[in-house]
Enzyme design. Sequence first.
Site, mmCIF file in Angstrom:
data_model
loop_
_atom_site.group_PDB
_atom_site.id
_atom_site.type_symbol
_atom_site.label_atom_id
_atom_site.label_comp_id
_atom_site.label_asym_id
_atom_site.label_seq_id
_atom_site.Cartn_x
_atom_site.Cartn_y
_atom_site.Cartn_z
ATOM 1 N N CYS A 138 10.717 -5.234 -2.169
ATOM 2 C CA CYS A 138 10.853 -4.587 -3.478
ATOM 3 C C CYS A 138 11.803 -3.413 -3.326
ATOM 4 O O CYS A 138 12.602 -3.377 -2.374
ATOM 5 C CB CYS A 138 9.497 -4.186 -4.048
ATOM 6 N N ASN B 88 9.149 -0.266 -1.295
ATOM 7 C CA ASN B 88 8.195 -0.737 -0.275
ATOM 8 C C ASN B 88 6.927 0.117 -0.249
ATOM 9 O O ASN B 88 6.329 0.330 0.810
ATOM 10 C CB ASN B 88 8.838 -0.789 1.121
ATOM 11 N N CYS C 193 4.806 -0.035 -3.554
ATOM 12 C CA CYS C 193 3.933 -0.574 -4.612
ATOM 13 C C CYS C 193 3.784 -2.099 -4.530
ATOM 14 O O CYS C 193 2.721 -2.607 -4.181
ATOM 15 C CB CYS C 193 4.450 -0.184 -5.998
ATOM 16 N N ARG C 194 4.857 -2.829 -4.877
ATOM 17 C CA ARG C 194 4.739 -4.284 -5.017
ATOM 18 C C ARG C 194 4.757 -5.043 -3.697
ATOM 19 O O ARG C 194 3.858 -5.849 -3.428
ATOM 20 C CB ARG C 194 5.861 -4.813 -5.942
ATOM 21 N N SER C 195 5.778 -4.819 -2.868
ATOM 22 C CA SER C 195 5.862 -5.629 -1.633
ATOM 23 C C SER C 195 4.722 -5.350 -0.650
ATOM 24 O O SER C 195 4.310 -6.274 0.058
ATOM 25 C CB SER C 195 7.244 -5.534 -0.969
ATOM 26 N N ASP D 12 7.897 -3.451 -12.173
ATOM 27 C CA ASP D 12 7.709 -2.278 -11.327
ATOM 28 C C ASP D 12 6.562 -1.442 -11.908
ATOM 29 O O ASP D 12 6.667 -0.936 -13.024
ATOM 30 C CB ASP D 12 9.015 -1.480 -11.327
HETATM 31 P P1 4NP Z 1 8.102 -0.580 -5.509
HETATM 32 O O1 4NP Z 1 7.952 0.565 -6.609
HETATM 33 O O2 4NP Z 1 9.576 -0.957 -5.496
HETATM 34 O O3 4NP Z 1 7.234 -1.663 -6.034
HETATM 35 O O4 4NP Z 1 7.648 0.008 -4.205
HETATM 36 C C1 4NP Z 1 8.706 1.747 -6.631
HETATM 37 C C2 4NP Z 1 8.416 2.752 -5.744
HETATM 38 C C3 4NP Z 1 9.134 3.931 -5.799
HETATM 39 C C4 4NP Z 1 10.143 4.083 -6.718
HETATM 40 C C5 4NP Z 1 10.441 3.071 -7.607
HETATM 41 C C6 4NP Z 1 9.718 1.896 -7.547
HETATM 42 N N1 4NP Z 1 10.855 5.313 -6.776
HETATM 43 O O5 4NP Z 1 11.724 5.444 -7.673
HETATM 44 O O6 4NP Z 1 10.627 6.206 -5.952
#
Ligand code: 4NP
Length: 150
Positions: A7, A10, A12-14, A123
């Site tokens: 993602c 790294n 939240c989703r992955s 997201d």
């Molecule tokens: P992820 O979510 O890609 O599912 O881990 C996010 C985590 C952090 C951010 C954006 C999306 N950020 O902008 O810091």
Amino acid sequence: MKVLAVCLGNICRSPLAEGILAHKNQAYSLGWEVDSAGTAAYHVGELPDPRSISMAAKYGIDITNQRARQFKAIDFDRFDKILVMDRSNYGNVLSLARNEEDRKKVELILNYSKPGADKEVPDPYWDDNGFEHVYQLLDEATEVFIKENS
Ligand code: 4NP
């Protein structure tokens, strides 16, 4: 099978995808290698987001062993399949591909549950209520992925 979930951050989703895959890997005795990474470096070294940790724990999965890392071109050598969450991740990973063999490894994870639909895992970073939906989408897609690859 060596599979990498990717993602943006790294956190939240992955990490949820990795946790669910690792859990099924054990439950089904697959002997797979499972990991996750983010295309961005913002959160390198951090634990998964507390909301992802809680959602995984709700389903009996501990993801607190995970630490965020950034996707690198060498991951194309280390993994057979690279499952990305959204089109932005897809573009970012493909931009590091060195050849057609690398490119063929990259797929939107939800194309396993909804073939050809090019759906994205939303997201949930700015949406506290999004984590349950993300969990369910990933649980469904990983189940199909495992059925098709084991
Ligand atoms: P992820 O979510 O890609 O599912 O881990 C996010 C985590 C952090 C951010 C954006 C999306 N950020 O902008 O810091």
